[in-house]
Scaffold this active site. Structure first.
Site, PDB file in Angstrom:
ATOM      1  CD  GLN A 131       1.665  -5.270   0.931  1.00  0.00           C
ATOM      2  OE1 GLN A 131       2.562  -5.001   0.513  1.00  0.00           O
ATOM      3  NE2 GLN A 131       1.590  -6.540   1.796  1.00  0.00           N
ATOM      4  CG  ASP A 230       1.873   1.287   5.934  1.00  0.00           C
ATOM      5  OD1 ASP A 230       3.003   0.908   5.810  1.00  0.00           O
ATOM      6  OD2 ASP A 230       1.193   2.146   5.304  1.00  0.00           O
ATOM      7  CB  CYS A 270       2.356  -3.508   3.608  1.00  0.00           C
ATOM      8  SG  CYS A 270       2.994  -1.807   3.979  1.00  0.00           S
ATOM      9  NE  ARG A 298       2.684  -6.770  -3.082  1.00  0.00           N
ATOM     10  CZ  ARG A 298       3.241  -5.439  -3.027  1.00  0.00           C
ATOM     11  NH1 ARG A 298       3.970  -4.839  -2.006  1.00  0.00           N
ATOM     12  NH2 ARG A 298       3.220  -4.633  -4.285  1.00  0.00           N
TER      13      ARG A 298
HETATM   14  N1  NVA Z   1       2.067   3.693   3.113  1.00  0.00           N
HETATM   15  C1  NVA Z   1       3.357   3.346   2.674  1.00  0.00           C
HETATM   16  C2  NVA Z   1       3.372   1.994   2.237  1.00  0.00           C
HETATM   17  C3  NVA Z   1       4.791   1.218   1.673  1.00  0.00           C
HETATM   18  C4  NVA Z   1       4.687   0.011   1.160  1.00  0.00           C
HETATM   19  C5  NVA Z   1       4.042   4.297   1.862  1.00  0.00           C
HETATM   20  O1  NVA Z   1       2.995   4.669   1.037  1.00  0.00           O
HETATM   21  O2  NVA Z   1       5.003   4.699   1.803  1.00  0.00           O
HETATM   22  N1   CP Z   2       5.534  -3.255   0.723  1.00  0.00           N
HETATM   23  C1   CP Z   2       5.727  -2.678  -0.327  1.00  0.00           C
HETATM   24  O1   CP Z   2       5.023  -2.383  -1.155  1.00  0.00           O
HETATM   25  O2   CP Z   2       7.034  -2.701  -0.245  1.00  0.00           O
HETATM   26  P1   CP Z   2       7.858  -1.719  -1.224  1.00  0.00           P
HETATM   27  O3   CP Z   2       7.735  -0.272  -0.997  1.00  0.00           O
HETATM   28  O4   CP Z   2       9.431  -2.337  -0.882  1.00  0.00           O
HETATM   29  O5   CP Z   2       7.634  -2.362  -2.632  1.00  0.00           O
END
Ligand code: NVA
Ligand code: CP
Length: 313
Positions: A131, A230, A270, A298
């Site tokens: 990411q 995030d 993200c 990505r």
């Molecule tokens: N910090 C989040 C990122 C998702 C792409 C998670 O780990 O769920």
């Molecule tokens: N940003 C990201 O990793 O998204 P997903 O969880 O949808 O893959």
């Protein structure tokens, strides 16, 4: 020697520049490189949900001439407790690389230790390096007139929100590797792991970047070139949702916070985003937001990464 990408600092500053420059080139000439022609297969394993990572790896591997073998751990023996090392031995005789989204960083490390092909971290609880590679590419893309990848060193990035999560850690390591001044604004109970901060500081000392961890969102956001956030509730933390909302509320990215940043600041997230929680709809859907380019990147960043890793392994 087989090269892996398990955390952001698995690429040196010059290697990260090579990958980002290749990714920028691949953005414009999307089908020029076919390192997986054959097709050779790449295993992409998910222990956690995903939209962007799943789509971008599956599409990207196909565009590199390869076959994406997407495996949901729940429907494989890995999900029933087959040892990681045994899975690595089965996979590496048949695939060119292994991409894995899982919980503990030690799990991708164990896979990499046992596999004779590159292993890529597609998100762990500790890091999300693919990411941040895409995020750096997005900043370079939007600063192409200022030099693209060469414009990154010296820029300032502030991340507001959960400082203990994977994105904060990857911004620290990946940002420091790119020579950024990285600021993390987070409540006292959610600071990044001290070892990650120390590693980022050591990298920044070599690249000319810097690291700041603060509990003051205003201090972090003032004058920055890039503002990032995030979700406050990462995958696996769903039960803590309401408690987290209260503690993270002062770190929401809203119009007032954006007004503190540089006038041409870029806003990153993200995704998935929760409008009204970590970021307002006004900012996420507003003119400074580049989150859809970030999601597309990505694809380009990971294609470049896989090409680079395969050429060196
Ligand atoms: N910090 C989040 C990122 C998702 C792409 C998670 O780990 O769920
Ligand atoms: N940003 C990201 O990793 O998204 P997903 O969880 O949808 O893959």
């Amino acid at each position: 020697m087989v090269r892996h990408f398990l955390r952001d600092d698995d690429l040196t500053p010059s290697e990260q520049r090579e990958v980002l420059a290749l990714a920028l080139a691949m953005r414009t000439d999307r089908f020029a490189r076919r390192p997986l022609d054959g097709p050779r297969s790449v295993a992409v394993i998910f222990d956690k949900p995903s939209t962007r990572t799943r789509v971008s790896f599956q599409v990207g591997i196909a565009e590199l001439g390869g076959f994406p073998l997407v495996i949901d751990a729940g429907s494989s023996q890995l999900g029933r407790g087959e040892p990681i090392e045994d899975t690595a031995r089965v996979l590496d005789r048949q695939v060119a690389a292994i991409v894995w989204r899982t919980a503990g960083q030690e799990r991708v490390e164990a896979m990499a230790a046992a596999a004779r092909v590159p292993v890529v971290n597609a998100l762990t609880d500790q890091f999300h390096p693919c990411q941040v590679l895409a995020d750096l590419l997005t900043v370079a893309q939007h600063r192409e007139a200022a030099g693209g990848v060469d414009a990154l060193p010296g820029m300032t990035l502030a991340y507001l929100g959960d400082g203990a999560n994977n994105m904060a850690a990857s911004y620290l390591l990946g940002g420091a590797t790119a020579g950024l001044h990285v600021r993390v604004a987070t409540p006292a109970a959610y600071v990044p792991a001290p070892s990650v901060v120390a590693d980022a500081e050591a990298i920044a000392a070599r690249t000319g970047g810097s690291v700041l961890v603060t509990h003051d969102a205003v201090e972090a956001a003032s004058g920055v070139d890039v503002l990032a956030t995030d979700t406050w509730v990462s995958m696996g933390q769903e039960g803590e949702g309401s408690a987290r909302e209260a503690v993270f509320a002062p770190f929401r990215v809203d119009a007032a916070v954006l007004a503190l940043a540089a006038p041409d600041a870029l806003v990153l997230h993200c995704l998935p985003a929760y409008r009204g929680k970590e970021i307002t709809a006004e900012v996420l859907d507003g003119p400074r937001s580049v989150v859809w380019d970030e999601a597309e990147n990505r694809l380009h960043a990971q294609k470049a990464l896989l090409t680079w890793l395969l050429e060196r392994s």
